[in-house]
Write a protein that holds these residues in place. Structure first.
Motif, short mmCIF file in Angstrom:
data_model
loop_
_atom_site.label_atom_id
_atom_site.label_comp_id
_atom_site.label_asym_id
_atom_site.label_seq_id
_atom_site.Cartn_x
_atom_site.Cartn_y
_atom_site.Cartn_z
N ALA A 39 18.50 -4.63 5.18
CA ALA A 39 17.20 -4.18 5.66
C ALA A 39 16.63 -5.16 6.68
O ALA A 39 16.03 -4.76 7.68
N ASP A 40 16.84 -6.46 6.44
CA ASP A 40 16.34 -7.47 7.38
C ASP A 40 17.03 -7.35 8.74
O ASP A 40 16.40 -7.55 9.79
N ASP A 41 18.33 -7.04 8.73
CA ASP A 41 19.04 -6.80 10.00
C ASP A 41 18.36 -5.68 10.77
O ASP A 41 18.11 -5.80 11.98
N LEU A 42 18.06 -4.60 10.08
CA LEU A 42 17.48 -3.43 10.73
C LEU A 42 16.07 -3.71 11.22
O LEU A 42 15.66 -3.17 12.26
N LYS A 43 15.33 -4.53 10.51
CA LYS A 43 13.97 -4.86 10.96
C LYS A 43 14.00 -5.61 12.29
O LYS A 43 13.05 -5.53 13.07
N GLN A 44 15.10 -6.34 12.54
CA GLN A 44 15.23 -7.03 13.82
C GLN A 44 15.68 -6.09 14.93
O GLN A 44 15.48 -6.38 16.12
N LEU A 45 16.26 -4.94 14.54
CA LEU A 45 16.86 -4.04 15.52
C LEU A 45 16.04 -2.78 15.76
O LEU A 45 16.07 -2.23 16.86
N PHE A 46 15.32 -2.31 14.74
CA PHE A 46 14.56 -1.08 14.91
C PHE A 46 13.54 -1.25 16.04
O PHE A 46 12.91 -2.28 16.16
N GLY A 47 13.40 -0.22 16.82
CA GLY A 47 12.56 -0.27 18.00
C GLY A 47 13.37 -0.37 19.27
O GLY A 47 12.89 -0.05 20.35
N LYS A 48 14.65 -0.82 19.13
CA LYS A 48 15.55 -0.83 20.28
C LYS A 48 16.21 0.54 20.40
O LYS A 48 16.30 1.29 19.43
N PRO A 49 16.71 0.89 21.59
CA PRO A 49 17.46 2.15 21.72
C PRO A 49 18.64 2.19 20.77
O PRO A 49 19.23 1.15 20.44
N MET A 50 19.01 3.38 20.34
CA MET A 50 20.05 3.51 19.32
C MET A 50 21.40 2.96 19.78
O MET A 50 22.14 2.40 18.98
N ASP A 51 21.73 3.10 21.07
CA ASP A 51 23.01 2.57 21.54
C ASP A 51 23.03 1.04 21.46
O ASP A 51 24.07 0.43 21.18
N VAL A 52 21.89 0.42 21.68
CA VAL A 52 21.80 -1.04 21.58
C VAL A 52 21.96 -1.48 20.12
O VAL A 52 22.61 -2.49 19.82
N ILE A 53 21.38 -0.73 19.20
CA ILE A 53 21.50 -1.06 17.78
C ILE A 53 22.95 -1.05 17.35
O ILE A 53 23.43 -2.00 16.71
N PHE A 54 23.70 -0.02 17.72
CA PHE A 54 25.09 0.06 17.27
C PHE A 54 26.00 -0.89 18.04
O PHE A 54 27.00 -1.36 17.49
N ALA A 55 25.65 -1.23 19.26
CA ALA A 55 26.41 -2.26 19.97
C ALA A 55 26.25 -3.61 19.29
O ALA A 55 27.18 -4.42 19.25
N THR A 56 25.07 -3.84 18.73
CA THR A 56 24.81 -5.10 18.02
C THR A 56 25.49 -5.14 16.67
O THR A 56 26.09 -6.14 16.28
N LEU A 57 25.42 -4.02 15.94
CA LEU A 57 26.00 -3.98 14.59
C LEU A 57 27.53 -3.90 14.61
O LEU A 57 28.19 -4.41 13.71
N LEU A 58 28.08 -3.27 15.64
CA LEU A 58 29.52 -2.97 15.68
C LEU A 58 30.15 -3.46 16.99
O LEU A 58 30.73 -2.67 17.74
N PRO A 59 30.05 -4.75 17.28
CA PRO A 59 30.47 -5.26 18.59
C PRO A 59 31.96 -5.15 18.85
O PRO A 59 32.39 -5.19 20.01
N THR A 60 32.78 -5.03 17.79
CA THR A 60 34.24 -4.99 18.00
C THR A 60 34.72 -3.59 18.36
O THR A 60 35.88 -3.44 18.77
N LEU A 61 33.87 -2.59 18.24
CA LEU A 61 34.27 -1.23 18.59
C LEU A 61 33.98 -0.95 20.06
O LEU A 61 33.11 -1.56 20.66
N THR A 62 34.71 0.00 20.62
CA THR A 62 34.42 0.44 21.97
C THR A 62 33.10 1.22 21.97
O THR A 62 32.61 1.64 20.92
N TYR A 63 32.56 1.42 23.17
CA TYR A 63 31.31 2.18 23.27
C TYR A 63 31.48 3.57 22.67
O TYR A 63 30.60 4.06 21.95
N GLU A 64 32.60 4.22 22.95
CA GLU A 64 32.84 5.56 22.43
C GLU A 64 32.92 5.54 20.91
O GLU A 64 32.38 6.43 20.23
N GLU A 65 33.57 4.52 20.34
CA GLU A 65 33.67 4.40 18.89
C GLU A 65 32.31 4.11 18.27
O GLU A 65 31.98 4.64 17.19
N GLN A 66 31.52 3.28 18.93
CA GLN A 66 30.17 3.01 18.45
C GLN A 66 29.34 4.29 18.40
O GLN A 66 28.63 4.55 17.42
#
Length: 206
Positions: A39-66
């Motif tokens: 939940a604390d991770d999400l509190k730092q990320l919520f408010g950002k665009p959704m693509d930015v959130i998943f790029a932050t959470l899943l940096p090892t995946l490609t953009y398409e995979e994210q």
């Protein structure tokens, strides 16, 4: 002032505990990544665009995979929130009731399509709002989304209520005064106004 526009997460309710459960289940079921979201991770990320959130959470995946995994996360998120809604902040309904008698109320969020409707459905508060718009519908910055909502509803002098620096930046981009909800998820250096609880809005806009 001719309207009040609200953010959702960290401003009207907190859904981060529930969303973390949904995201972790999705990541575990569809990947072998050693990623667990709090939940604390999400509190730092919520408010950002959704693509930015998943790029932050899943940096090892490609953009398409994210994007693909993100869509699965959204689906699970909605299912989880249908069962266990987020927690609305104290005084929300009474504040909305008072404000809506004087001003039209709107929502602008960086969330996915369907999230604001889910918030309305689970809280029963949709009757206080005249309209809403989100990143999932526009694909643009929150400031540009705010401007779109303003044009659609012929708003000339609204204010925006949010809880992060991103919200403050979006307000500046849209040329709208910003009210910082300091009880929320973020910090803002120089807001135009600030409130320590939702009820403060009734005094601020009296």
């Amino acid at each position: 002032m001719d309207a009040i526009i609200f953010d959702v997460d960290g401003t009207l309710w907190d859904s981060t505990d529930v969303v973390a459960v949904a995201y972790n289940r999705t990541i575990e079921e569809h990947t072998d990544l050693p990623v667990r979201v709090t939940a604390d991770d999400l509190k730092q990320l919520f408010g950002k665009p959704m693509d930015v959130i998943f790029a932050t959470l899943l940096p090892t995946l490609t953009y398409e995979e994210q994007c693909a995994l993100g869509e699965k996360c959204f689906s699970e998120e909605h299912k989880e929130l249908e069962k266990t809604p987020g927690t609305v902040y104290e005084g929300l309904e009474e504040t909305l009731k008072v404000l809506s008698e004087k001003y039209p109320l709107y929502i602008v969020s960086n969330c996915q399509k369907g999230y604001i409707e889910l918030f309305f459905r689970k809280t029963g508060l949709g009757r206080y709002f005249k309209g809403h718009l989100c990143f999932g519908e526009t694909g643009t910055s929150k400031g540009q989304t705010m401007l779109q909502l303003m044009r659609r509803n012929n708003l000339k002098a609204p204010v925006y209520v949010g809880d992060t620096q991103g919200d403050a930046d979006a307000s500046k981009e849209a040329g709208v005064p910003f009210v910082f909800a300091e009880y929320g998820f973020g910090n803002v250096a120089h807001p135009d106004y600030k409130i320590s609880c939702l009820r403060d809005l009734t005094d601020l806009f009296d």
